[in-house]
Enzyme design. Structure first.
Site, PDB file in Angstrom:
ATOM      1  N   ALA A  15       3.739  -4.619   9.847  1.00 56.65           N
ATOM      2  CA  ALA A  15       3.360  -6.024  10.292  1.00 56.65           C
ATOM      3  C   ALA A  15       4.028  -7.032   9.275  1.00 56.65           C
ATOM      4  O   ALA A  15       4.567  -8.073   9.597  1.00 56.65           O
ATOM      5  CB  ALA A  15       1.773  -6.176  10.172  1.00 56.65           C
ATOM      6  N   ASN A 107       0.795  -3.427  -2.125  1.00 56.32           N
ATOM      7  CA  ASN A 107      -0.338  -3.896  -2.372  1.00 56.32           C
ATOM      8  C   ASN A 107      -0.508  -3.128  -3.897  1.00 56.32           C
ATOM      9  O   ASN A 107       0.155  -2.173  -4.270  1.00 56.32           O
ATOM     10  CB  ASN A 107      -1.507  -3.374  -1.661  1.00 56.32           C
ATOM     11  CG  ASN A 107      -1.644  -4.563  -0.553  1.00 56.32           C
ATOM     12  OD1 ASN A 107      -1.233  -5.610  -0.493  1.00 56.32           O
ATOM     13  ND2 ASN A 107      -1.686  -3.556   0.613  1.00 56.32           N
ATOM     14  N   LYS A 209      -4.665 -10.780  -6.427  1.00 53.11           N
ATOM     15  CA  LYS A 209      -4.602  -9.989  -4.967  1.00 53.11           C
ATOM     16  C   LYS A 209      -5.101  -8.534  -5.245  1.00 53.11           C
ATOM     17  O   LYS A 209      -6.041  -8.205  -4.446  1.00 53.11           O
ATOM     18  CB  LYS A 209      -3.206  -9.686  -4.749  1.00 53.11           C
ATOM     19  CG  LYS A 209      -2.844  -8.853  -3.231  1.00 53.11           C
ATOM     20  CD  LYS A 209      -3.114  -9.721  -2.057  1.00 53.11           C
ATOM     21  CE  LYS A 209      -2.809  -8.892  -0.803  1.00 53.11           C
ATOM     22  NZ  LYS A 209      -1.475  -8.906  -0.566  1.00 53.11           N
ATOM     23  N   ASN A 213      -8.154  -7.153  -2.913  1.00 52.52           N
ATOM     24  CA  ASN A 213      -8.118  -5.845  -2.082  1.00 52.52           C
ATOM     25  C   ASN A 213      -9.171  -4.789  -2.723  1.00 52.52           C
ATOM     26  O   ASN A 213      -9.501  -4.144  -1.620  1.00 52.52           O
ATOM     27  CB  ASN A 213      -6.688  -5.060  -2.438  1.00 52.52           C
ATOM     28  CG  ASN A 213      -5.570  -5.743  -1.582  1.00 52.52           C
ATOM     29  OD1 ASN A 213      -5.765  -6.254  -0.596  1.00 52.52           O
ATOM     30  ND2 ASN A 213      -4.225  -5.877  -2.154  1.00 52.52           N
ATOM     31  N   GLU A 290      -3.910   3.437   0.675  1.00 53.06           N
ATOM     32  CA  GLU A 290      -3.212   3.245  -0.562  1.00 53.06           C
ATOM     33  C   GLU A 290      -4.312   3.066  -1.494  1.00 53.06           C
ATOM     34  O   GLU A 290      -4.439   2.227  -2.673  1.00 53.06           O
ATOM     35  CB  GLU A 290      -2.745   1.681  -0.344  1.00 53.06           C
ATOM     36  CG  GLU A 290      -1.457   1.646   0.621  1.00 53.06           C
ATOM     37  CD  GLU A 290      -0.987   0.128   0.811  1.00 53.06           C
ATOM     38  OE1 GLU A 290       0.036   0.029   0.272  1.00 53.06           O
ATOM     39  OE2 GLU A 290      -1.673  -0.693   1.292  1.00 53.06           O
TER      40      GLU A 290
END
Length: 332
Positions: A15, A107, A209, A213, A290
């Site tokens: 994506a 990430n 971030k 997450n 992840e």
């Protein structure tokens, strides 16, 4: 490094990779994509398609499953999930030349986190992400520019992506310098219609971030909740706040600054809407999660400074259990 005529490759056509490929190619840049399988066939036949807040963007790209065929590149965006990093960094080796810039769009805590840093943890390896140092060996530090990507995109079909939120990328040299190549790449991305900022301390943005997450992704697997529910439901938000408090303590101990107060952070999260996290989407598809970079690496950094993260640790354990349960069911 000249902006015009730059050879750009997107390694990984998920994506985020397709979002970057579509925007850059539609702006007139020559873009190659390293892809495989059904996605490769679609990109070669139909090009890449992005539907976002500004409409539909279609563009042709030079897609291949062979790094040798694509040849040397000036700028490579590595757009993959952390479990596939070693494989894809091995694949791109034929595309590297002396001045190639590699921007990992991943990430969590990056494997290079302590490279280019000062202080007592300088050059410490993040074992949860790079246990044997292979990632550091594959991409020497001088090739790297760090990136934090705030793009919410969903793959609708091979080579077709939809995004309902604004696009933002923050870039920074891993040694915290504001260099000419950093500004050139920032301008290149900005000219494609993606907001791009240059930072003199990219680790601040990494922790922002990570906080987003880690407060949402594992919990979404446990609860199957959307971002809106995670950050606004009265039964979940106290748990989210506990994880938030634990993460920002670790970030502060490592010298990072997170500029959101808790209430604003929760409101921004809820404002993302009824969106499934990427980790929940991976879990539903039976793909690897992840957790190493988003979760276990943060616990590792917490241990380095003598901090415990009990709530985060418990949620990660539940997520690990559910992921293992699904893997066992698939194997049966």
């Amino acid at each position: 490094m000249e902006k015009i005529g730059m050879r750009i490759c997107i390694a990984g056509a998920g994506a985020i990779g397709c979002t970057l490929a579509a925007r850059l190619a539609a702006s007139g840049q020559s873009v190659s994509v390293l892809a495989r399988g059904e996605t490769l066939n679609s990109l070669q036949r139909d090009g890449v398609c992005l539907i976002d807040l500004e409409g539909e963007h279609r563009a042709s790209v030079n897609a291949s499953d062979s790094a040798e065929a694509l040849g040397p590149q000036d700028l490579i965006f590595v757009c993959t999930k952390v479990p596939a990093l070693t494989s894809i960094l091995q694949q791109i080796q034929p595309m590297l030349h002396e001045e190639t810039v590699v921007i990992p769009v991943v990430n969590g805590v990056p494997w290079w986190y302590f490279q280019g840093a000062e202080g007592r943890f300088a050059d410490t390896r993040v074992k949860a992400v790079d246990p044997d140092g292979e990632l550091s060996r594959l991409i020497p530090a001088q090739h790297l520019i760090g990136a934090v990507v705030f793009i919410t995109a969903v793959r609708k079909a091979p080579g077709v992506v939809e995004s309902t939120n604004p696009h933002l990328i923050i870039l920074g040299e891993i040694n915290n310098q504001l260099t000419e190549r950093l500004e050139q790449i920032r301008g290149l991305i900005e000219s494609s219609g993606i907001e791009a900022r240059a930072s003199d301390y990219i680790r601040d943005q990494i922790w922002t971030k990570i906080t987003a997450n880690l407060t949402s992704n594992p919990l979404s697997v446990v609860t199957e909740a959307t971002l809106e529910q995670i950050y606004s439901d009265a039964r979940l938000s106290p748990l989210v706040r506990q994880i938030f408090d634990e993460v920002i303590q670790v970030a502060a101990a490592h010298g990072a600054r997170i500029r959101f107060d808790p209430q604003t952070f929760m409101e921004l999260g809820a404002g993302m809407g009824a969106v499934k996290t990427s980790m929940l989407q991976d879990h539903e598809q039976g793909s690897p999660l992840e957790l190493a970079a988003i979760g276990h690496a943060v616990l590792e950094l917490a241990a380095l400074v003598g901090l415990n993260m009990p709530t985060t640790r418990h949620v990660l354990a539940l997520t690990d259990f559910l992921a293992s349960k699904r893997r066992s069911a698939q194997a049966a």
